[in-house]
Design a protein around this motif. Structure first.
Motif, PDB file in Angstrom:
ATOM      1  N   LEU A  27     -17.573 -34.314 -34.317  1.00  0.00           N
ATOM      2  CA  LEU A  27     -16.303 -33.778 -34.806  1.00  0.00           C
ATOM      3  C   LEU A  27     -15.442 -33.301 -33.635  1.00  0.00           C
ATOM      4  O   LEU A  27     -14.250 -33.624 -33.551  1.00  0.00           O
ATOM      5  N   ALA A  28     -16.040 -32.557 -32.729  1.00  0.00           N
ATOM      6  CA  ALA A  28     -15.307 -32.060 -31.556  1.00  0.00           C
ATOM      7  C   ALA A  28     -14.783 -33.221 -30.711  1.00  0.00           C
ATOM      8  O   ALA A  28     -13.645 -33.187 -30.225  1.00  0.00           O
ATOM      9  N   HIS A  29     -15.592 -34.247 -30.553  1.00  0.00           N
ATOM     10  CA  HIS A  29     -15.169 -35.420 -29.780  1.00  0.00           C
ATOM     11  C   HIS A  29     -13.977 -36.105 -30.441  1.00  0.00           C
ATOM     12  O   HIS A  29     -13.004 -36.467 -29.785  1.00  0.00           O
ATOM     13  N   LEU A  30     -14.039 -36.261 -31.736  1.00  0.00           N
ATOM     14  CA  LEU A  30     -12.935 -36.923 -32.440  1.00  0.00           C
ATOM     15  C   LEU A  30     -11.670 -36.072 -32.431  1.00  0.00           C
ATOM     16  O   LEU A  30     -10.560 -36.607 -32.368  1.00  0.00           O
ATOM     17  N   GLU A  34     -12.333 -35.897 -26.017  1.00  0.00           N
ATOM     18  CA  GLU A  34     -13.065 -35.644 -24.776  1.00  0.00           C
ATOM     19  C   GLU A  34     -14.565 -35.605 -25.058  1.00  0.00           C
ATOM     20  O   GLU A  34     -15.079 -34.637 -25.611  1.00  0.00           O
ATOM     21  N   ALA A  35     -15.235 -36.644 -24.649  1.00  0.00           N
ATOM     22  CA  ALA A  35     -16.683 -36.709 -24.888  1.00  0.00           C
ATOM     23  C   ALA A  35     -17.417 -35.602 -24.140  1.00  0.00           C
ATOM     24  O   ALA A  35     -18.363 -35.011 -24.664  1.00  0.00           O
ATOM     25  N   ASP A  36     -16.985 -35.313 -22.924  1.00  0.00           N
ATOM     26  CA  ASP A  36     -17.661 -34.298 -22.118  1.00  0.00           C
ATOM     27  C   ASP A  36     -17.531 -32.906 -22.728  1.00  0.00           C
ATOM     28  O   ASP A  36     -18.449 -32.097 -22.640  1.00  0.00           O
ATOM     29  N   ALA A  37     -16.396 -32.610 -23.330  1.00  0.00           N
ATOM     30  CA  ALA A  37     -16.158 -31.283 -23.898  1.00  0.00           C
ATOM     31  C   ALA A  37     -16.796 -31.127 -25.273  1.00  0.00           C
ATOM     32  O   ALA A  37     -17.026 -30.001 -25.723  1.00  0.00           O
ATOM     33  N   ALA A  38     -17.086 -32.210 -25.932  1.00  0.00           N
ATOM     34  CA  ALA A  38     -17.568 -32.155 -27.315  1.00  0.00           C
ATOM     35  C   ALA A  38     -18.865 -31.355 -27.451  1.00  0.00           C
ATOM     36  O   ALA A  38     -18.978 -30.502 -28.338  1.00  0.00           O
ATOM     37  N   ASP A  39     -19.827 -31.615 -26.596  1.00  0.00           N
ATOM     38  CA  ASP A  39     -21.091 -30.887 -26.672  1.00  0.00           C
ATOM     39  C   ASP A  39     -20.887 -29.397 -26.422  1.00  0.00           C
ATOM     40  O   ASP A  39     -21.486 -28.556 -27.081  1.00  0.00           O
ATOM     41  N   ASP A  40     -20.023 -29.077 -25.450  1.00  0.00           N
ATOM     42  CA  ASP A  40     -19.743 -27.669 -25.159  1.00  0.00           C
ATOM     43  C   ASP A  40     -19.089 -26.976 -26.348  1.00  0.00           C
ATOM     44  O   ASP A  40     -19.432 -25.839 -26.679  1.00  0.00           O
ATOM     45  N   LEU A  41     -18.124 -27.638 -26.968  1.00  0.00           N
ATOM     46  CA  LEU A  41     -17.450 -27.042 -28.123  1.00  0.00           C
ATOM     47  C   LEU A  41     -18.424 -26.838 -29.286  1.00  0.00           C
ATOM     48  O   LEU A  41     -18.395 -25.793 -29.948  1.00  0.00           O
ATOM     49  N   ALA A  71     -13.179 -26.863 -35.281  1.00  0.00           N
ATOM     50  CA  ALA A  71     -11.764 -27.244 -35.328  1.00  0.00           C
ATOM     51  C   ALA A  71     -10.904 -26.207 -34.618  1.00  0.00           C
ATOM     52  O   ALA A  71      -9.987 -26.570 -33.854  1.00  0.00           O
ATOM     53  N   ASN A  72     -11.189 -24.935 -34.822  1.00  0.00           N
ATOM     54  CA  ASN A  72     -10.416 -23.887 -34.147  1.00  0.00           C
ATOM     55  C   ASN A  72     -10.622 -23.915 -32.634  1.00  0.00           C
ATOM     56  O   ASN A  72      -9.670 -23.774 -31.863  1.00  0.00           O
ATOM     57  N   LEU A  73     -11.856 -24.100 -32.208  1.00  0.00           N
ATOM     58  CA  LEU A  73     -12.130 -24.193 -30.770  1.00  0.00           C
ATOM     59  C   LEU A  73     -11.458 -25.431 -30.164  1.00  0.00           C
ATOM     60  O   LEU A  73     -10.922 -25.370 -29.046  1.00  0.00           O
ATOM     61  N   ALA A  74     -11.473 -26.544 -30.879  1.00  0.00           N
ATOM     62  CA  ALA A  74     -10.818 -27.767 -30.394  1.00  0.00           C
ATOM     63  C   ALA A  74      -9.311 -27.545 -30.291  1.00  0.00           C
ATOM     64  O   ALA A  74      -8.683 -27.953 -29.309  1.00  0.00           O
TER      65      ALA A  74
END
Length: 184
Positions: A27-30, A34-41, A71-74
């Motif tokens: 969800l964060a990636h979509l 940013e694939a790199d940020a998705a895991d962190d989020l 969603a809020n963090l993204a």
């Protein structure tokens, strides 16, 4: 030593994490692209949920809550990136495209002298003189008081004057940060 309730909550959260982490990361990636940020989020969202796990686990739809946190963090990450791009665009749009007879050795001297300053002094000098930020905007950018910006900028410029020579420091600093030392 944890109580039975703490241990049960921990086991329950761990199971929730294992079941939903990959989905939240996707969800964060979509949302951010940013694939790199998705895991962190996803991890940040789950950490926030862990701190409120008693309330979250009592909710009707904990997964929906988790998606909302992601969603809020993204959204926050995207807004921050947009603000940063605007600042960079504003900075570069104010600069001349080409400098006549650049003082490359002078710029190298200034860059070398700047590297010798402690970080806070360097940051204050660069933001005030290279980016032409006000004392208030510099304070906001660094998370310090306006008084700290004033003193650190003054002390930083004094150190630069010692390193570069008292008469040349302000002129060389301006030339270096206004693009005079950039090879274009």
């Amino acid at each position: 030593m944890g109580t039975v309730v703490d241990d049960a909550a921990s086991v329950e959260f761990h199971a929730f994490f294992e079941r939903h982490y990959a989905e939240l990361s996707r969800l964060a990636h979509l949302l951010t692209g940013e694939a790199d940020a998705a895991d962190d989020l996803a991890a940040d969202a789950l950490l926030a949920m862990w701190h409120r796990w008693d309330r979250v686990r009592a909710a009707d739809h904990p997964v929906a809550y988790a998606r909302g946190v992601v969603a809020n963090l993204a959204r926050t990450r995207i807004r921050s990136a947009v603000r940063e791009r605007r600042r960079i665009t504003l900075f570069w749009s104010q600069r001349e495209e080409k400098t006549e007879n650049p003082d490359i050795p002078g710029a190298i001297d200034v860059q070398s002298a700047l590297r010798k300053l402690p970080f806070r002094k360097r940051a204050c000098v660069v933001l005030r003189h290279a980016f032409d930020l006000s004392e208030k905007d510099t304070a906001l950018a660094l998370g310090v008081s306006v008084g700290t910006v004033k003193s650190q900028t003054s002390k930083g410029m004094a150190e630069l004057q010692k390193l570069l020579g008292p008469a040349d420091a302000p002129r060389r600093m301006h030339t270096a940060v206004s693009g005079g030392g950039r090879d274009r």
